[in-house]
Scaffold this motif. Structure first.
Motif, short mmCIF file in Angstrom:
data_model
loop_
_atom_site.label_atom_id
_atom_site.label_comp_id
_atom_site.label_asym_id
_atom_site.label_seq_id
_atom_site.Cartn_x
_atom_site.Cartn_y
_atom_site.Cartn_z
N ASP A 91 -72.26 38.79 34.40
CA ASP A 91 -71.10 39.65 34.64
C ASP A 91 -70.33 39.75 33.32
N LYS A 109 -70.74 50.77 26.67
CA LYS A 109 -71.49 50.97 27.91
C LYS A 109 -73.00 50.88 27.62
N LYS A 114 -70.21 45.94 31.45
CA LYS A 114 -70.09 46.46 32.81
C LYS A 114 -68.66 46.90 33.12
N ARG A 115 -67.69 46.07 32.69
CA ARG A 115 -66.33 46.30 33.19
C ARG A 115 -65.29 46.11 32.10
N LEU A 148 -63.63 55.73 32.05
CA LEU A 148 -64.05 56.19 33.39
C LEU A 148 -65.17 57.22 33.26
N GLY A 153 -66.64 50.17 34.74
CA GLY A 153 -65.68 49.75 35.76
C GLY A 153 -64.34 49.49 35.07
N LYS A 155 -60.22 48.06 35.49
CA LYS A 155 -59.05 47.53 36.19
C LYS A 155 -57.88 47.61 35.21
N ILE A 181 -58.74 53.07 40.91
CA ILE A 181 -58.94 51.83 40.15
C ILE A 181 -57.87 50.83 40.57
#
Ligand code: SAM
Ligand code: SF4
Length: 325
Positions: A91, A109, A114-115, A148, A153, A155, A181
């Motif tokens: 992760d 990316k 991932k995030r 986006l 991902g 936050k 989000i």
């Protein structure tokens, strides 16, 4: 599996790749530090990776790259690819102020990121400027759109400050809700490096603001996440990171590595052990021993106080820009 001295499973490593930053957020680095860590003391990505492989092999399943501003460090996408190629199912996330995302998001990316957690403290240009001490908002919003667009991902993190951005809590919720989000409100953590002129908001004061015109329902903490989740109007989930609460540290699952190789067991305390010598010599056993010692000595809880947050003995002396938040 990595277990600390209080029986908690540790599977999350945060790696700060630089303490330098292109913002001067009042709650973090209001002024340029008297001196930066000399460049020759910074570990190379290869050296950081020697330790990261040890940590992954022993049980780390989640890695977050942070800083300072991590996107300032050249070759970051190659570092991310190195980690991704070693363990594709890890992760792998990054925390950033988003200023450099318009030109870097696609490469991140493609490298396997991932995030992203992105700091967004205001939607008003003059307030964003006041907090970061630079005219940043337009570029930050572009960065969020780009992240986006490339399919990362996202936050959002917001640190509410009394009399500065406390009237924007619902605006930030609406901005995030529109984009599907999640936002997490972070209680300001008192530290000796922050501006003396700011005052944070207690979690319950943040919730009071959210409740103006809305219903909220407590959902609880999600596993070992520091975020306590709530459901707004029975449909939108947001989080509150409330380190002043006494139960905050119960499931702490993380350790932190700085850009010069200090392994830090807790965000609040100054204690750390260096892995620099071990990784420079490629000594896996020594690196593993440092990891074991840091885990054994990980404090039970931080000392941020609910009752007297600004009392000197309750203020952390750690620099957030060094440990990566
Ligand atoms: N520069 C990146 C950024 O701002 O997202 C990454 C590093 S920053 C130190 C990581 C996180 O720590 C950010 O979400 C920031 O808002 C948070 N942070 C910094 N100082 C803080 C403080 N005193 N209290 C609460 N959160 C803080
Ligand atoms: Fe820089 Fe992030 Fe600290 Fe702001 S919070 S000064 S962007 S490291």
């Amino acid at each position: 599996m990595l277990i600390d001295g209080h029986g908690r499973t540790v599977n999350y490593l945060r790696v700060s790749v630089t303490e330098r930053c292109n913002f001067r957020c009042q709650y973090c680095m209001p002024e340029k530090p008297f001196s930066w860590v000399p460049r020759e003391n910074l570990l190379s990505f290869e050296e950081l990776f020697v330790f990261m492989k040890v940590a992954i092999d022993e049980g780390v399943t989640k890695i977050r790259i942070t800083g300072g501003e991590p996107l300032l460090r050249e070759g970051l996408d190659k570092f991310i690819k190195m980690i991704h190629d070693y363990k594709p199912d890890i992760d792998l996330a990054l925390t950033t102020n988003a200023y450099l995302l318009p030109q870097t998001a696609q490469a991140l990316k493609d490298a396997g990121l991932k995030r992203l957690n992105i700091s967004l403290d205001s939607l008003k240009p003059e307030i964003a400027h006041k907090i970061a001490q630079k005219d940043v908002l337009a570029q930050v919003l572009k960065g969020i759109d780009k992240a986006l667009e490339v399919g990362l991902g996202v936050k959002i993190n917001m640190v509410p400050l009394k009399g500065i951005n406390d009237d924007e809590i619902l605006d930030i919720i609406n901005y995030c809700r529109d984009r599907k989000i999640k936002v997490r409100f972070i209680e300001y953590m008192e530290n000796a490096h922050a501006s003396k002129a700011i005052e944070g908001m207690h979690g319950r004061e943040i919730l009071e603001k959210v409740k103006e015109g809305h219903t909220i329902r407590a959902l609880g903490r999600e596993g070992a996440s520091p975020s306590f989740n709530y459901l707004l109007d029975e449909e939108y989930e947001f989080g509150l990171i409330d380190p002043h609460k006494h139960d905050f540290c119960e499931n702490c699952n993380r350790i932190r590595l700085t850009a010069e190789g200090n392994l830090i067991p807790c965000l609040y305390f100054d204690e750390a052990m260096s892995i620099a010598k071990a990784v420079k010599e490629g000594d896996i056993e020594a690196a593993s021993e440092v990891l074991a010692t840091v885990l054994r000595d990980k404090p039970k809880e931080n000392r941020w106080s609910e009752e007297n947050p600004t009392e000197e003995k309750e203020v952390s002396t750690r620099a957030f820009y060094e440990t990566g938040g």
